[in-house]
Design an enzyme around this catalytic site. Structure first.
Site, PDB file in Angstrom:
ATOM      1  N   TRP A 363      19.032 -20.665  31.801  1.00  0.00           N
ATOM      2  CA  TRP A 363      18.082 -21.446  32.048  1.00  0.00           C
ATOM      3  C   TRP A 363      16.562 -20.995  32.214  1.00  0.00           C
ATOM      4  O   TRP A 363      15.552 -21.408  31.924  1.00  0.00           O
ATOM      5  CB  TRP A 363      18.106 -22.618  33.090  1.00  0.00           C
ATOM      6  CG  TRP A 363      18.166 -22.309  34.313  1.00  0.00           C
ATOM      7  CD1 TRP A 363      18.682 -20.989  35.094  1.00  0.00           C
ATOM      8  CD2 TRP A 363      17.374 -22.532  35.607  1.00  0.00           C
ATOM      9  NE1 TRP A 363      18.541 -20.887  36.252  1.00  0.00           N
ATOM     10  CE2 TRP A 363      17.563 -21.916  36.563  1.00  0.00           C
ATOM     11  CE3 TRP A 363      16.450 -23.576  35.663  1.00  0.00           C
ATOM     12  CZ2 TRP A 363      17.125 -22.179  37.870  1.00  0.00           C
ATOM     13  CZ3 TRP A 363      15.878 -24.196  37.067  1.00  0.00           C
ATOM     14  CH2 TRP A 363      16.221 -23.342  37.959  1.00  0.00           C
ATOM     15  N   ASP A 364      16.887 -19.486  32.712  1.00  0.00           N
ATOM     16  CA  ASP A 364      15.640 -18.857  32.863  1.00  0.00           C
ATOM     17  C   ASP A 364      14.840 -18.988  31.762  1.00  0.00           C
ATOM     18  O   ASP A 364      13.349 -18.841  31.780  1.00  0.00           O
ATOM     19  CB  ASP A 364      15.932 -17.198  32.946  1.00  0.00           C
ATOM     20  CG  ASP A 364      16.911 -17.142  34.355  1.00  0.00           C
ATOM     21  OD1 ASP A 364      17.778 -17.915  34.408  1.00  0.00           O
ATOM     22  OD2 ASP A 364      17.071 -16.088  34.838  1.00  0.00           O
ATOM     23  N   GLU A 501      21.987 -21.886  44.348  1.00  0.00           N
ATOM     24  CA  GLU A 501      23.586 -21.633  44.036  1.00  0.00           C
ATOM     25  C   GLU A 501      24.419 -21.752  45.341  1.00  0.00           C
ATOM     26  O   GLU A 501      25.403 -21.212  45.359  1.00  0.00           O
ATOM     27  CB  GLU A 501      23.584 -20.569  43.103  1.00  0.00           C
ATOM     28  CG  GLU A 501      23.091 -21.005  41.601  1.00  0.00           C
ATOM     29  CD  GLU A 501      23.149 -19.771  40.702  1.00  0.00           C
ATOM     30  OE1 GLU A 501      22.855 -18.679  41.099  1.00  0.00           O
ATOM     31  OE2 GLU A 501      22.968 -20.183  39.721  1.00  0.00           O
ATOM     32  N   LYS A 614      19.192 -20.983  48.485  1.00  0.00           N
ATOM     33  CA  LYS A 614      19.057 -19.456  47.756  1.00  0.00           C
ATOM     34  C   LYS A 614      17.518 -19.525  47.167  1.00  0.00           C
ATOM     35  O   LYS A 614      16.954 -18.412  47.083  1.00  0.00           O
ATOM     36  CB  LYS A 614      19.972 -19.556  46.675  1.00  0.00           C
ATOM     37  CG  LYS A 614      20.026 -18.140  45.993  1.00  0.00           C
ATOM     38  CD  LYS A 614      21.212 -18.020  44.945  1.00  0.00           C
ATOM     39  CE  LYS A 614      21.123 -16.747  44.028  1.00  0.00           C
ATOM     40  NZ  LYS A 614      22.200 -16.989  42.977  1.00  0.00           N
ATOM     41  N   GLN A 615      17.312 -20.428  46.411  1.00  0.00           N
ATOM     42  CA  GLN A 615      15.981 -20.370  45.573  1.00  0.00           C
ATOM     43  C   GLN A 615      15.372 -21.961  45.500  1.00  0.00           C
ATOM     44  O   GLN A 615      16.028 -22.727  45.771  1.00  0.00           O
ATOM     45  CB  GLN A 615      16.313 -19.899  44.288  1.00  0.00           C
ATOM     46  CG  GLN A 615      17.349 -20.644  43.686  1.00  0.00           C
ATOM     47  CD  GLN A 615      18.102 -20.051  42.437  1.00  0.00           C
ATOM     48  OE1 GLN A 615      18.968 -19.539  42.456  1.00  0.00           O
ATOM     49  NE2 GLN A 615      17.215 -20.145  41.099  1.00  0.00           N
TER      50      GLN A 615
END
Ligand code: IFM
Length: 787
Positions: A363-364, A501, A614-615
Site C-alpha cells: 500500500w506504500d 501492525e 507501531k505507526q
C-alpha cells in the site's frame, strides 16, 4: 597526496567530457572513506543507486569488494524458483570491472585505502567514484569511474573506467564482461537463490552477448555490450574473450606507465522478452548495440541530460535558508525520479534498489508514493495504476480463494496480483511466527482505490476511469460487500490488521472501516453519476462484470451502516474494538538516535496487549480525509496517539509531520519531517543496506507540498494553507492540475502564484479563510497570516 576528487572526467581529452562534469555542490551527494563491513558497503550501494525506473543498478564498486550486495533490477521481472514466493530478480551485471597485478586484484577488501569517494550527481543521474589504493606489493593505483543508465533511452547504459598507476610501470590485466553468475539472497547468509539459467552466450570482434532466462517464469533477459580502451589513443590492448560458466569476461592486458591514465568505455544494451519476441532477441540486441556504438555516447549523453533537466524542471523543490533540508529533499526527489515506471508497472516498497521486501508492491505505493507522480508526472501515475488494473484478475482470485466476491488486492503483490506475502517471518521459526498481514491487512483494497480517486481528481482523466478505474472501484466494492458482517443492525469488519501492525486479528479497525465506508460511497456515486452522464460508456462495463443497480444499492446501505464513531466527550476515535481497554502505556524514553524506547516490561511478544502502536493509524486516516474531521478531533487524536506511537515503520514519521502541522505542533512537525527526509541518508532504522524506504521518500515529498506548502485540491479549486519553519526563507515548487501547471513560491507572509493554462480565465484559490479568483497565465501575489 593521492586525493583525486571526482572530476567528472573533465580534462581527460574525451569529446564529451564537458557533458560529464560535476554539477554544482548542491546537487551532489558525496560520501568519502570506506569501511569494510558488509553493512556499510551495502548502505552505500543502496544510497548510490542509479536508474530510470526500468533498469536500476545499486551503487556497488566495480570490483565488488567482499561483503558487497551489488545488483541490477528490471522493473516487474519477478520469479519464484526455489524462493518461498515470487521475488524481484537480480539480473546479470554489466558494470563489474576488476584490475589485476601479478595475480592480485585491486580491491578495497584487501588493499590499503589511500582515498575513496563516491559522488552521486543527482542533477544528471550519474554516479562517480574515485579511489586510490595500495596493494600488498606497494603498487598504488587510482581507479575512477562514472556510470549511468540513460533516462531518455531506458535500455541503454554507459560507463567510463579510468586507471592511473601512481608509482609503477608494469603489465596490468583489466577484466570486464557480462556476469550471469548472479543469485538473489536467500534467507540464510550462505543461501543463494538461482533464478536465471543461461540460454545463449556469444562473442564477436566488438561485442559480447549474454541471454538468460528466469527459471520459473521463463522471462528472457538479453544483454550485449562493447568494452574498449579508448584513451590514450596510442595505447594498445587486445581483448581476450573468455567464458567462465555463466560469465562472459573480456580480458585485456596492457603495459601501463607510471603517471599515465588509461580510460575504458563500456556501452551496454538490456532488453527482456516482454519487449522483444524471444527468437529476435539476439539480433535486436546486437543491432541496437551496433547503432549505439556508431552513434557514440555523446549524442545519447546530451539527450540524457536534457531528459533529466526536464524532470527536474517539473519536480524540483527549492527551500531557501535550510541547506540540510534542501539536500535531503533533493535526494528523495532523485529517488522518485529514478523509479517511475516508464510503462505499465508499479513501485515496490524498496523501489528498484534491492531485494528488500522481495521487490513486492504494498500500500506504500498508492498512499505514500503515487501523489508525487500524480502531481508531477501524471503519465507515470497512470502506469502505476494500470498495474493495479492489470493485476485485477489476480485480485479476483485472492477474493475467491478466501470465499469472497469481487477483487481483493494483495497485501504484497508481484507479477500477477495474487497474494505473495510470505507466510513465515522466519524459516527457523516456521511454526511459531506466522505472518498474518497477507490474510488480514485488507485496508490495501481501499488504499488502491484512494489512489485511483486522487489520480482522477487531480488529472481529470475520464478515459482512465472508463478503461480501468471503474472496474477496479466496482470489483473491490463488491469484495467489501461480501466481506462485512451484519451484526445487531450494523455492519462490521472483523479480524483485520490496520496500518498499526502490532495488533493482529482485531475487529473494526477505524482506519479500515472509514476507508471502506468512503470506498463504497464513492462506488455508488460514480455509478449514479456515470449512469446519468455516460450511460453508453458505463453499460459495457456493467455487462462485463454483471453489475446491476440493486447491487449498488446494497453498497450504499453497507457504507451507511458500517461501524465507525468518535467519542463525543473525548473526540477520540478508538483504533479498533477494545483498544481502549488494553494495558495503557506512553512512550517516555528515547535512545541515542531519538527513537522511542519501549517501556520496561513491554516486548514485541506482548506489545499487542498494550495501547502502544507501531505507526500512524487513526492519525493517517485523519490526514487522508482532512475535511472529514474537526480541528478539535484532530488535536485530541494527535495528542493521544502520538505518545503511544513507537514509529517502528518508515511510514509513520511523515504522517506525524503533516498532522503535527495541521494541529499547530509545528516544531514537532519539523522534527518528524527531517526524520522522514533523512530516513535512509542517516540509516535511521539500521536497514538501509536492504534498500531505500520508498514510502518515507514519498512521504518527505508530501510533507513539503501538502504539509509546509499546505496544498490540496478540491473539485473546482486550489486550497492553500502554508506555513514555513522560521529558518526557511522561501519554498518554491510546481504541480500539475488537469491541463494546468501551477508555480508557487511561498514566503512567510505571502505567496506568489502563477497558473499556466491553455486558456485565459479565472481559477478559485482558497488561502486560509479567503477565496480569490486568480487569473490564469500571470503571476499574482496573495498575502496571508498563518497564525
Ligand atoms: O507497508 C509497510 C507496512 O505498513 C509496515 N511494514 C513495512 C511495509 C512495507 O514498507
Amino acid at each position: 597526496m593521492y586525493r583525486t576528487e571526482s572530476s567528472g572526467f573533465a580534462g581527460t581529452g574525451l569529446h564529451h567530457a564537458s557533458l560529464l562534469g560535476l554539477s554544482e555542490e548542491a546537487w551532489l551527494m558525496r560520501r568519502k572513506g570506506f569501511r569494510r563491513t558488509a553493512n556499510s558497503i551495502q548502505i552505500a550501494e543502496s544510497l548510490f543507486t542509479t536508474g530510470n525506473g526500468y533498469l536500476n543498478i545499486r551503487g556497488s564498486l566495480e570490483e565488488l569488494p567482499d561483503g558487497h550486495a551489488g545488483g541490477m533490477y528490471i522493473g516487474g521481472v519477478y520469479d519464484r524458483s526455489e524462493a518461498d514466493v515470487e521475488e524481484l530478480v537480480k539480473c546479470p551485471m554489466w558494470t563489474d570491472v576488476s584490475v589485476w597485478s601479478e595475480g592480485e586484484k585491486f580491491s578495497l577488501s584487501t588493499c590499503t585505502l589511500l582515498f575513496h569517494e563516491q559522488v552521486l550527481d543527482m542533477k544528471k543521474g550519474i554516479l562517480h567514484r574515485s579511489t586510490t589504493m595500495r596493494n600488498s606489493a606497494g603498487r598504488i593505483l587510482t581507479i575512477e569511474s562514472l556510470r549511468l543508465v540513460y533516462m531518455h533511452q531506458i535500455h541503454l547504459g554507459y560507463m567510463l573506467f579510468r586507471i592511473t598507476p601512481r608509482n609503477f610501470s608494469a603489465p596490468l590485466r583489466v577484466f570486464s564482461g557480462l556476469n550471469g553468475e548472479v543469485c538473489n539472497r536467500g534467507f540464510f547468509p550462505e543461501e543463494r537463490i538461482k533464478h536465471l539459467q543461461i540460454e545463449r552466450i556469444e562473442r564477436g570482434r566488438n561485442f559480447m552477448y549474454l541471454e538468460m532466462k528466469t527459471r520459473q517464469q521463463g522471462i528472457r533477459i538479453a544483454e550485449s555490450a562493447s568494452w574498449k580502451l579508448i584513451l590514450p589513443k596510442s595505447a594498445r590492448a587486445y581483448p581476450e574473450p573468455r567464458i567462465y560458466g555463466e560469465k562472459f569476461t573480456s580480458e585485456m592486458t596492457l603495459d601501463v606507465e607510471k603517471g599515465q591514465s588509461y580510460t575504458f568505455e563500456k556501452l551496454a544494451v538490456v532488453h527482456t522478452s516482454r519487449e522483444i519476441p524471444e527468437d529476435r532477441m539476439f539480433r535486436r540486441s546486437i543491432c541496437e548495440l551496433k547503432k549505439y556504438v556508431r552513434t557514440g555516447a555523446e549524442v545519447h549523453l546530451a539527450a540524457h541530460l536534457q531528459a533529466w533537466e526536464e524532470k527536474w524542471k517539473q519536480a524540483d523543490i527549492r527551500i531557501a535558508g535550510d541547506p540540510p533540508a534542501q539536500g535531503a529533499l533533493r535526494f528523495n526527489i532523485y529517488q522518485l525520479l529514478i523509479n517511475g515506471p516508464p510503462v505499465s508497472g508499479s513501485i515496490g516498497a524498496k523501489f528498484l534498489s534491492s531485494e528488500g521486501y522481495l521487490g513486492h508492491v504494498f500500500w506504500d505505493t498508492e498512499i505514500f508514493i503515487l501523489p508525487f507522480f500524480i502531481y508531477n508526472f501524471p503519465e507515470t501515475a497512470r502506469n502505476m495504476l494500470h498495474y493495479r488494473y492489470a493485476t485485477l484478475p489476480g485480485a479476483m482470485k485472492n477474493a475467491e480463494r478466501n470465499g469472497y466476491r469481487g477483487a481483493k488486492y494483495a497485501w504484497e503483490s508481484a507479477s500477477t496480483g495474487e497474494d505473495v506475502t510470505p507466510r513465515f517471518a522466519s524459516k527457523l521459526e516456521r511454526t511459531i511466527r506466522l505472518i498474518y498481514t497477507g490474510m488480514e491487512e485488507d485496508h490495501i483494497v481501499s488504499d488502491v482505490i484512494y489512489g485511483v480517486e486522487k489520480y482522477f481528481r487531480v488529472t481529470g482523466d475520464e478515459d482512465f476511469l472508463f478503461e480501468c478505474g471503474l472496474e477496479m472501484v466496482f470489483q473491490t466494492a463488491r469484495f467489501w460487500a461480501s466481506r462485512v458482517v451484519f451484526n445487531g443492525g450494523i455492519y462490521e469488519i472483523r479480524r483485520v490488521i490496520g496500518p498499526d501492525e502490532f495488533h493482529e486479528h482485531v475487529d473494526n479497525n477505524a482506519y479500515t472501516n472509514y476507508m471502506v465506508k468512503w470506498h463504497l460511497r464513492l462506488a455508488c456515486m460514480l455509478f449514479t453519476y456515470m449512469t446519468k452522464r455516460y450511460r453508453d460508456r458505463l453499460e459495457p462495463i456493467c455487462r462485463k462484470i454483471e453489475l446491476a443497480e440493486e447491487e449498488v444499492a446494497v453498497w450504499l446501505s453497507v457504507s451507511r451502516g458500517l461501524k465507525f464513531s468518535i467519542d463525543p466527550a473525548t473526540m477520540l476515535v478508538e483504533q479498533f474494538d477494545g483498544y481502549f481497554r488494553l494495558r495503557d502505556y506512553i512512550i517516555e524514553g528515547f535512545d541515542r538516535k531519538g527513537h522511542p524506547k519501549l517501556p520496561r516490561g513491554v516486548t514485541y511478544r506482548n506489545i499487542g496487549s498494550t495501547t502502544l502502536i507501531k505507526q500512524a493509524d487513526v492519525l493517517l486516516l485523519m490526514h487522508l480525509f482532512p475535511h472529514a474531521f474537526s480541528e478539535e478531533a484532530k488535536q485530541a487524536n494527535f495528542d493521544y496517539y502520538e505518545k503511544r506511537t513507537a514509529h517502528k515503520s518508515s511510514l509513520s514519521h511523515c504522517t506525524h509531520a503533516m498532522m503535527g502541522l495541521s494541529v499547530g505542533k509545528r516544531s514537532r512537525a519539523y522534527h518528524y519531517f527531517m526524520k522522514t527526509a533523512l530516513f535512509d541518508l542517516e540509516n535511521l532504522h539500521g536497514n538501509t543496506a536492504m534498500g531505500i524506504h520508498a514510502a518515507a521518500v514519498g512521504g518527505a515529498w508530501q510533507t513539503v507540498v501538502y504539509g509546509f506548502g499546505g496544498l490540496s485540491i478540491k473539485s473546482d479549486r486550489l486550497v492553500l494553507k502554508p506555513w514555513l519553519p522560521g529558518k526557511w526563507k522561501r519554498l518554491s515548487f510546481s504541480v500539475r492540475w488537469q491541463d494546468r501547471s501551477i508555480d508557487l513560491t511561498i514566503y512567510h507572509d505571502r505567496i506568489s502564484i502563477c497558473i499556466a493554462a491553455p486558456y485565459d480565465g479565472e481559477i478559485p484559490v482558497s488561502l486560509y479563510r479567503k477565496t480569490y479568483k486568480i487569473r490564469t497565465n500571470r503571476k499574482e501575489v496573495l498575502h496571508y497570516c498563518s497564525s
